[in-house]
Scaffold this active site. Structure first.
Site, PDB file in Angstrom:
ATOM      1  N   CYS A   2       0.832  -1.192   0.000  1.00  0.00           N
ATOM      2  CA  CYS A   2       0.000   0.000   0.000  1.00  0.00           C
ATOM      3  C   CYS A   2       0.870   1.247   0.000  1.00  0.00           C
ATOM      4  O   CYS A   2       2.085   1.176   0.087  1.00  0.00           O
ATOM      5  CB  CYS A   2      -0.910  -0.003   1.220  1.00  0.00           C
ATOM      6  SG  CYS A   2      -1.802  -1.560   1.444  1.00  0.00           S
ATOM      7  N   ARG A  27       0.824   1.595  -5.914  1.00  0.00           N
ATOM      8  CA  ARG A  27       1.115   0.648  -4.839  1.00  0.00           C
ATOM      9  C   ARG A  27      -0.158   0.038  -4.254  1.00  0.00           C
ATOM     10  O   ARG A  27      -0.087  -0.864  -3.424  1.00  0.00           O
ATOM     11  CB  ARG A  27       1.910   1.337  -3.732  1.00  0.00           C
ATOM     12  CG  ARG A  27       3.271   1.833  -4.171  1.00  0.00           C
ATOM     13  CD  ARG A  27       3.978   2.533  -3.018  1.00  0.00           C
ATOM     14  NE  ARG A  27       4.315   1.603  -1.955  1.00  0.00           N
ATOM     15  CZ  ARG A  27       5.491   1.013  -1.811  1.00  0.00           C
ATOM     16  NH1 ARG A  27       6.456   1.244  -2.679  1.00  0.00           N
ATOM     17  NH2 ARG A  27       5.723   0.202  -0.819  1.00  0.00           N
ATOM     18  N   TRP A  75      -4.080  -1.674  -0.861  1.00  0.00           N
ATOM     19  CA  TRP A  75      -4.193  -2.922  -1.612  1.00  0.00           C
ATOM     20  C   TRP A  75      -4.611  -3.969  -0.598  1.00  0.00           C
ATOM     21  O   TRP A  75      -3.854  -4.296   0.319  1.00  0.00           O
ATOM     22  CB  TRP A  75      -2.861  -3.270  -2.258  1.00  0.00           C
ATOM     23  CG  TRP A  75      -2.914  -4.481  -3.142  1.00  0.00           C
ATOM     24  CD1 TRP A  75      -3.297  -4.535  -4.446  1.00  0.00           C
ATOM     25  CD2 TRP A  75      -2.555  -5.822  -2.785  1.00  0.00           C
ATOM     26  NE1 TRP A  75      -3.205  -5.808  -4.925  1.00  0.00           N
ATOM     27  CE2 TRP A  75      -2.761  -6.626  -3.931  1.00  0.00           C
ATOM     28  CE3 TRP A  75      -2.098  -6.420  -1.619  1.00  0.00           C
ATOM     29  CZ2 TRP A  75      -2.507  -7.989  -3.928  1.00  0.00           C
ATOM     30  CZ3 TRP A  75      -1.856  -7.786  -1.612  1.00  0.00           C
ATOM     31  CH2 TRP A  75      -2.061  -8.556  -2.764  1.00  0.00           C
ATOM     32  N   ASN A 101       1.189  -0.383   6.342  1.00  0.00           N
ATOM     33  CA  ASN A 101       1.514  -1.327   5.271  1.00  0.00           C
ATOM     34  C   ASN A 101       2.081  -2.574   5.910  1.00  0.00           C
ATOM     35  O   ASN A 101       2.865  -2.485   6.862  1.00  0.00           O
ATOM     36  CB  ASN A 101       2.562  -0.746   4.317  1.00  0.00           C
ATOM     37  CG  ASN A 101       2.045   0.421   3.519  1.00  0.00           C
ATOM     38  OD1 ASN A 101       0.857   0.688   3.497  1.00  0.00           O
ATOM     39  ND2 ASN A 101       2.949   1.124   2.858  1.00  0.00           N
ATOM     40  N   GLY A 102       1.759  -3.733   5.362  1.00  0.00           N
ATOM     41  CA  GLY A 102       2.298  -4.979   5.900  1.00  0.00           C
ATOM     42  C   GLY A 102       1.184  -5.863   6.418  1.00  0.00           C
ATOM     43  O   GLY A 102      -0.007  -5.635   6.187  1.00  0.00           O
ATOM     44  N   GLU A 482       8.396 -14.593 -19.347  1.00  0.00           N
ATOM     45  CA  GLU A 482       8.125 -13.186 -19.049  1.00  0.00           C
ATOM     46  C   GLU A 482       7.011 -12.637 -19.943  1.00  0.00           C
ATOM     47  O   GLU A 482       6.139 -11.895 -19.485  1.00  0.00           O
ATOM     48  CB  GLU A 482       9.396 -12.355 -19.205  1.00  0.00           C
ATOM     49  CG  GLU A 482       9.214 -10.853 -19.080  1.00  0.00           C
ATOM     50  CD  GLU A 482       8.647 -10.396 -17.741  1.00  0.00           C
ATOM     51  OE1 GLU A 482       8.220  -9.233 -17.660  1.00  0.00           O
ATOM     52  OE2 GLU A 482       8.618 -11.206 -16.780  1.00  0.00           O
ATOM     53  N   LYS A 486       3.476 -11.004 -18.756  1.00  0.00           N
ATOM     54  CA  LYS A 486       3.034  -9.665 -19.148  1.00  0.00           C
ATOM     55  C   LYS A 486       1.603  -9.700 -19.674  1.00  0.00           C
ATOM     56  O   LYS A 486       0.785  -8.845 -19.336  1.00  0.00           O
ATOM     57  CB  LYS A 486       3.948  -9.081 -20.227  1.00  0.00           C
ATOM     58  CG  LYS A 486       5.239  -8.497 -19.730  1.00  0.00           C
ATOM     59  CD  LYS A 486       5.004  -7.240 -18.922  1.00  0.00           C
ATOM     60  CE  LYS A 486       6.071  -7.106 -17.862  1.00  0.00           C
ATOM     61  NZ  LYS A 486       5.974  -8.025 -16.758  1.00  0.00           N
ATOM     62  N   GLU A 489      -0.857 -10.320 -16.779  1.00  0.00           N
ATOM     63  CA  GLU A 489      -0.955  -9.198 -15.847  1.00  0.00           C
ATOM     64  C   GLU A 489      -1.834  -8.077 -16.384  1.00  0.00           C
ATOM     65  O   GLU A 489      -2.668  -7.523 -15.655  1.00  0.00           O
ATOM     66  CB  GLU A 489       0.436  -8.621 -15.569  1.00  0.00           C
ATOM     67  CG  GLU A 489       1.320  -9.465 -14.683  1.00  0.00           C
ATOM     68  CD  GLU A 489       2.683  -8.826 -14.502  1.00  0.00           C
ATOM     69  OE1 GLU A 489       3.126  -8.712 -13.350  1.00  0.00           O
ATOM     70  OE2 GLU A 489       3.306  -8.423 -15.513  1.00  0.00           O
ATOM     71  N   HIS A 505       5.358 -33.626 -24.706  1.00  0.00           N
ATOM     72  CA  HIS A 505       5.165 -34.272 -23.406  1.00  0.00           C
ATOM     73  C   HIS A 505       3.920 -33.762 -22.689  1.00  0.00           C
ATOM     74  O   HIS A 505       3.864 -33.796 -21.455  1.00  0.00           O
ATOM     75  CB  HIS A 505       6.411 -34.078 -22.553  1.00  0.00           C
ATOM     76  CG  HIS A 505       7.650 -34.646 -23.174  1.00  0.00           C
ATOM     77  ND1 HIS A 505       7.919 -35.995 -23.195  1.00  0.00           N
ATOM     78  CD2 HIS A 505       8.667 -34.045 -23.841  1.00  0.00           C
ATOM     79  CE1 HIS A 505       9.059 -36.207 -23.831  1.00  0.00           C
ATOM     80  NE2 HIS A 505       9.533 -35.037 -24.243  1.00  0.00           N
ATOM     81  N   LYS A 600       2.277  -2.728  -7.180  1.00  0.00           N
ATOM     82  CA  LYS A 600       3.630  -2.644  -7.736  1.00  0.00           C
ATOM     83  C   LYS A 600       4.677  -3.301  -6.855  1.00  0.00           C
ATOM     84  O   LYS A 600       5.451  -4.134  -7.294  1.00  0.00           O
ATOM     85  CB  LYS A 600       3.977  -1.173  -7.959  1.00  0.00           C
ATOM     86  CG  LYS A 600       5.352  -0.936  -8.571  1.00  0.00           C
ATOM     87  CD  LYS A 600       5.408  -1.407 -10.005  1.00  0.00           C
ATOM     88  CE  LYS A 600       6.675  -1.004 -10.712  1.00  0.00           C
ATOM     89  NZ  LYS A 600       6.781  -1.634 -12.029  1.00  0.00           N
TER      90      LYS A 600
END
Length: 605
Positions: A2, A27, A75, A101-102, A482, A486, A489, A505, A600
């Site tokens: 956050c 954030r 968040w 935050n946390g 990656e 992307k 996301e 396979h 983020k």
């Protein structure tokens, strides 16, 4: 995860805090809130709102004056997004306000004890526990009330506390979640990220874990949670407020994709040593003799940083001939790994504050390992904890999904691989070859970005896909990983990445016209193997988009990427796929800079 911002001084605080929240919204953006007061005010005034910062701003009344305040953009971890669960949280008597935050790990136990004592909780959050503990403390000073509370708390936190009886101060504390002080002229700031500060001051102090601070308008002091004074010398932030503007682009993601040529130039600048066909990396704190004693390299990161580490491990093996691999830091720290004194550990994090990576670093340091950091933020927790490292100099990255920082991190790994290789057995000729390749990167990135309109058309063509498959072999596989991430996301389209060699396979069962495949096909010694994989997909009527150095006959479309040295090709091959993800998301009308459910900087488990 956050965003926290606070101010104490003489200015009208609400506009400052709302501006800071806007800069920190990447954030966390499911709810926001603000508390203000002043020396002459009668208590604290609070406004909170579910939604974006603009929703909070619309609710703040015109006469919401104060000269001291704290604010938060959230968040969600404990409790769904709502007005009630939004921060700040305030005590029943209206005297104590906290932003946090946390995650408080023992919040459940503390909550049950407080409820047994008659405390009524209004929210579902773990943070509200802190408010009630501080409010019930019998200590005379606010600092002691906070310290007394933190003694019984287990978990991670970055907190800012205001108290109506102490309107001349804000008390802050850190354990595992960043807290940065901004030093002004007869005014002080606090934030969870320098992005909220640089418009007002570039003089900052970053708190360490277990450290607290008291901010007054004309002074600040730092001390441990045990009360011992600490010495904090301000440092100067290299980024300016303009670095956080969109610069004429529609989104930060688009801006940051197009900043990559300049960003790569920055990470190379001043580091190339043509005389010895190597590079200068003074921040490593790793002498030639120590470098030659390394028997293995282990790279730890999360998400995009983990993928950059996969590319880095391959380059280290190829150029330095040291066994190397990458692993998610979140897995490494829980599997009781054997810590080898001959292994060099490398922690990768854009923010330098990623909790799982930081916790892994701290565990490795406890066991006597040598740890290097590859981070973007100067003075961040991982940078301070590590024995040395490399700053990637990507500049501020505001979009939640990482683009330019990923690219710069892979270039930083190329520099490290060259350095280790030249310290060991890599020839002058090969060193010169890699340096020439590194110097070509900015121009080649610019060349790739000129294909934006063609890639946009491809993205619009693929936007109706419900799922996509990304494949690559060896150097191409981390690029596929990656690129798949992307797309997930930012567009919310399901995507998977597989080694091309694994198609037979299992994944080949998925191939059909409705499942497009994106194939990474570099012009290297595995070119024919990759072409064989395209044959397998085409034989089953699969649709193929190739990213390659030359047209691929079996692909429906090919995006051509300029050829560099084989070892450096992965750095370039992911860039068109960033644009593919961006334009796919744009075609679908997604909130590109702030994807749902994501934030983020992941400073919680």
């Amino acid at each position: 995860m956050c965003g926290i911002v606070g101010y104490i001084g003489k200015r009208d605080v609400a506009p400052l805090l709302l501006e800071g929240l806007q800069r920190l919204e990447y954030r966390g953006y499911d709810s926001a809130g603000i508390v203000v007061t002043s020396p002459k005010a009668a208590g604290l005034k609070m406004v909170k709102a579910k939604g974006r910062v603009r929703d909070l701003e619309a609710k703040v009344p015109a006469r919401f004056k104060g000269t001291t305040g704290i604010a938060h953009t959230r968040w969600a971890t404990h409790g769904a997004p709502s007005d009630v669960n939004a921060h700040p949280h305030m005590s029943a008597d209206g005297k104590v306000a906290v932003v946090h935050n946390g995650i408080i790990d023992n919040a459940g136990d503390l909550r049950r004890k407080l409820e047994a004592d008659g405390v009524e909780f209004l929210s579902e959050t773990d943070t509200e526990v802190l408010v009630h503990l501080i409010a019930r403390s019998s200590a005379e000073k606010l600092e002691d009330k906070v310290r007394e509370t933190l003694r019984v708390v287990e978990g991670t936190y970055g907190i800012a506390v205001m108290h109506a009886d102490f309107p001349d101060r804000i008390v802050v504390a850190r354990n595992g979640s960043p807290v940065v002080l901004g030093i002004g002229e007869k005014e002080m700031f606090v934030a969870s990220d320098v992005a909220a500060l640089v418009a007002h001051t570039r003089q900052i102090v970053t708190l360490d874990d277990g450290e607290m601070a008291t901010l007054k308008a004309d002074d600040f002091r730092t001390y441990t949670t045990e009360g011992t004074r600490t010495t904090a010398e301000p440092t100067t932030v290299e980024w300016e407020a303009e670095s956080y503007d969109m610069g004429g682009h529609d989104t930060y993601m688009h801006k940051e994709i197009f900043e990559q040529a300049d960003a790569v130039d920055r990470v190379l600048r001043g580091r190339i040593d043509d005389r010895f066909s190597t590079v200068h990396l003074g921040g490593l704190n790793l002498g030639a003799r120590e470098a030659r004693q390394i028997r293995r390299v282990k790279i730890l990161g999360c998400g995009t940083s983990y993928h950059a580490g996969m590319i880095g491990a391959q380059m280290i093996e190829e150029l330095a001939r040291i066994p190397a691999d990458a692993e998610p830091a979140s897995e490494f720290r829980y599997r009781n790994a054997v810590v080898d004194p001959d292994t060099l550990y490398i922690a990768v994090s854009q923010s330098g504050e990623t909790y799982d990576v930081l916790a892994a670093v701290q565990e490795l340091k406890r066991k006597g390992a040598r740890v290097l950091g590859v981070v973007n933020v100067v003075g961040s927790a991982i940078a301070r904890e590590a024995d040395g490292g490399i700053y990637v100099h990507a500049g501020p990255e505001v979009c939640v999904v990482s683009t330019k920082c990923f690219t710069n991190t892979t270039v930083a790994f190329a520099l490290l691989a060259l350095h280790l290789g030249r310290t060991r057995d890599l020839s002058v000729r090969d060193g010169k070859r890699i340096i020439e390749g590194l110097r070509k990167l900015p121009e080649q990135i610019t060349e790739i970005l000129k294909q934006e309109e063609e890639i946009k058309a491809l993205a619009e063509n693929y936007a109706d896909a419900r799922s996509m498959l990304f494949i690559g072999r060896v150097r191409g596989y981390p690029v596929a990983r990656e690129a798949s991430l992307k797309l997930k996301e930012v567009s919310y389209i399901h995507a998977e990445a597989y080694p091309a060699s694994e198609l037979k396979h299992g994944p080949l069962a998925l191939i059909e016209p409705a499942l497009p495949t994106v194939a990474i096909v570099p012009d290297d010694d595995l070119l024919e193997k990759n072409r064989a994989a395209l044959e397998e997909i085409k034989a089953r009527s699969g649709k193929i988009l190739a990213v390659a150095h030359q047209e691929q006959e079996k692909a429906d479309q090919t995006v051509i990427v300029p050829k560099n040295e084989d070892e450096l090709d992965p750095i370039l091959m992911g860039i068109p796929l960033q644009l593919l993800a961006y334009h796919t998301a744009k075609a679908l009308g997604r909130d590109i800079d702030k994807p749902r459910n994501l934030a983020k900087s992941v400073t919680v488990e």
